[in-house]
Design an enzyme around this catalytic site. Sequence first.
Site, PDB file in Angstrom:
ATOM      1  N   HIS A  38       8.177 -14.179 -14.785  1.00  0.00           N
ATOM      2  CA  HIS A  38       8.315 -14.862 -13.242  1.00  0.00           C
ATOM      3  C   HIS A  38       9.677 -15.793 -13.063  1.00  0.00           C
ATOM      4  O   HIS A  38      10.425 -15.713 -14.038  1.00  0.00           O
ATOM      5  CB  HIS A  38       6.960 -15.940 -13.265  1.00  0.00           C
ATOM      6  CG  HIS A  38       6.802 -16.917 -14.254  1.00  0.00           C
ATOM      7  ND1 HIS A  38       7.615 -17.716 -14.533  1.00  0.00           N
ATOM      8  CD2 HIS A  38       5.786 -16.721 -15.010  1.00  0.00           C
ATOM      9  CE1 HIS A  38       7.331 -18.632 -15.655  1.00  0.00           C
ATOM     10  NE2 HIS A  38       6.127 -17.726 -15.925  1.00  0.00           N
ATOM     11  N   HIS A  41      10.853 -17.752 -16.236  1.00  0.00           N
ATOM     12  CA  HIS A  41      11.548 -17.249 -17.197  1.00  0.00           C
ATOM     13  C   HIS A  41      12.897 -16.733 -16.838  1.00  0.00           C
ATOM     14  O   HIS A  41      13.845 -16.844 -17.627  1.00  0.00           O
ATOM     15  CB  HIS A  41      10.963 -15.772 -17.735  1.00  0.00           C
ATOM     16  CG  HIS A  41       9.466 -15.945 -18.107  1.00  0.00           C
ATOM     17  ND1 HIS A  41       8.459 -15.511 -17.206  1.00  0.00           N
ATOM     18  CD2 HIS A  41       8.901 -16.616 -19.223  1.00  0.00           C
ATOM     19  CE1 HIS A  41       7.190 -15.567 -17.940  1.00  0.00           C
ATOM     20  NE2 HIS A  41       7.420 -16.221 -19.106  1.00  0.00           N
ATOM     21  N   ASP A 162       6.511 -26.009 -21.591  1.00  0.00           N
ATOM     22  CA  ASP A 162       5.947 -26.132 -22.760  1.00  0.00           C
ATOM     23  C   ASP A 162       6.761 -27.176 -23.698  1.00  0.00           C
ATOM     24  O   ASP A 162       7.358 -26.618 -24.857  1.00  0.00           O
ATOM     25  CB  ASP A 162       6.008 -24.769 -23.700  1.00  0.00           C
ATOM     26  CG  ASP A 162       5.121 -23.866 -22.585  1.00  0.00           C
ATOM     27  OD1 ASP A 162       3.936 -23.584 -22.696  1.00  0.00           O
ATOM     28  OD2 ASP A 162       5.813 -22.979 -22.061  1.00  0.00           O
ATOM     29  N   SER A 198       2.335 -17.525 -15.986  1.00  0.00           N
ATOM     30  CA  SER A 198       2.030 -16.337 -15.947  1.00  0.00           C
ATOM     31  C   SER A 198       0.443 -16.369 -15.847  1.00  0.00           C
ATOM     32  O   SER A 198      -0.198 -15.364 -15.488  1.00  0.00           O
ATOM     33  CB  SER A 198       2.233 -15.443 -17.421  1.00  0.00           C
ATOM     34  OG  SER A 198       3.509 -15.561 -17.628  1.00  0.00           O
TER      35      SER A 198
HETATM   36  P1  AMP Z   1       5.774 -17.723 -22.179  1.00  0.00           P
HETATM   37  O1  AMP Z   1       6.194 -16.352 -21.619  1.00  0.00           O
HETATM   38  O2  AMP Z   1       4.678 -18.386 -21.257  1.00  0.00           O
HETATM   39  O3  AMP Z   1       5.652 -17.722 -23.498  1.00  0.00           O
HETATM   40  O4  AMP Z   1       7.103 -18.525 -21.881  1.00  0.00           O
HETATM   41  C1  AMP Z   1       8.313 -17.930 -22.013  1.00  0.00           C
HETATM   42  C2  AMP Z   1       9.379 -19.164 -21.975  1.00  0.00           C
HETATM   43  O5  AMP Z   1       9.532 -19.621 -20.665  1.00  0.00           O
HETATM   44  C3  AMP Z   1       8.860 -20.504 -22.848  1.00  0.00           C
HETATM   45  O6  AMP Z   1      10.339 -21.201 -23.192  1.00  0.00           O
HETATM   46  C4  AMP Z   1       8.416 -21.480 -21.486  1.00  0.00           C
HETATM   47  O7  AMP Z   1       8.431 -22.670 -21.751  1.00  0.00           O
HETATM   48  C5  AMP Z   1       9.263 -20.927 -20.472  1.00  0.00           C
HETATM   49  N1  AMP Z   1       8.605 -21.250 -19.158  1.00  0.00           N
HETATM   50  C6  AMP Z   1       7.271 -20.601 -18.702  1.00  0.00           C
HETATM   51  N2  AMP Z   1       6.924 -21.000 -17.507  1.00  0.00           N
HETATM   52  C7  AMP Z   1       8.107 -21.818 -17.114  1.00  0.00           C
HETATM   53  C8  AMP Z   1       8.492 -22.589 -16.088  1.00  0.00           C
HETATM   54  N3  AMP Z   1       7.632 -22.666 -14.860  1.00  0.00           N
HETATM   55  N4  AMP Z   1       9.620 -23.408 -15.958  1.00  0.00           N
HETATM   56  C9  AMP Z   1      10.494 -23.210 -16.987  1.00  0.00           C
HETATM   57  N5  AMP Z   1      10.240 -22.627 -17.978  1.00  0.00           N
HETATM   58  C10 AMP Z   1       9.148 -21.883 -18.155  1.00  0.00           C
END
Ligand code: AMP
Length: 299
Positions: A38, A41, A162, A198
């Site tokens: 999204h 990312h 996170d 997600s």
């Molecule tokens: P994930 O796929 O949820 O493991 O996230 C992968 C990376 O994207 C991690 O470093 C998350 O902190 C970052 N991330 C996920 N959602 C957001 C968001 N809304 N804003 C900024 N970074 C994000």
Amino acid sequence: MAEKALIEKQIHGLREQVAAWKQAGLRIGLVPTMGAIHAGHLALVERARAHGGKVGGKVGNKVVASVFVNPKQFGPNEDFAAYPRQLDTDARLLSEAGCDLIYAPQTNSIYPPGFATTVAVSGLTDVLCGASRPGHFAGVTTIVAKLFNQCQPDFAVFGEKDYQQLLVIRQMVRDLDMPVEILAHPIIREPDGLALSSRNTYLSDEQRQTAPRLYATLEEMAAALRAGQAPQAVFAQARKALQQAGFRIDYLELRDPETLQDRLTDAPRLQQPARIFAAAFLGATRLIDNLAVSPASPS
Ligand code: AMP
């Protein structure tokens, strides 16, 4: 149109490509994700793209995004099986954002039979999501350590969405002398304030209407704390408001932005910069968010 990113599913393909780029004097930026890409990312990819500087007048870096739903960071009753998987769409979105290579390994090549090592950070992982999700951060640090070894990036970008994860990874990198610069990116939100995730796709229409109340509440809390209201009272009221809106609160806490020490004291007002951390369920979906808060400077 953006050039299509390469897709590598094997570690040797990743290593060969990264080695060739390094040989050409390019710096490598890694954006680890679990896919279901999204705009949050994509902002990290753009940050990585912009971080490289120039080599010979050209962009001086290459951006690798990993897409891997890491079973080790899910608890036994969590959503590992249901987690969205959509590599084709992810590859298109990541390519459009300027990603050069997508590393999408199979689970058995990451954790082959006999895999027996865990990388775990203590202290920072005792609280917040670490307390609610036993084993979660050990799963995160183990996979991130592996991705760093496999890709050997010069830098990696993580989201403040996170925030605790970001601190844990910084600690791991410091403690284990990993030669990777860690960059943080602010939270990307929907126009109504909901932090992109997600997991937002799990929400029903009605839950989606309610979800922005989480961030709205954090903002109201930050404003009240800045205005000098007593932290305990601000938190008690916010808990009530979230429950009335339909959330089941996992945690709502005020903590130090570096050490994660508890800052929710009986003091009559906020004394120093802190961060509000929230995790709350709407139905079975767990949302997290966080917000920095500082006392108003004395006028
Ligand atoms: P994930 O796929 O949820 O493991 O996230 C992968 C990376 O994207 C991690 O470093 C998350 O902190 C970052 N991330 C996920 N959602 C957001 C968001 N809304 N804003 C900024 N970074 C994000």
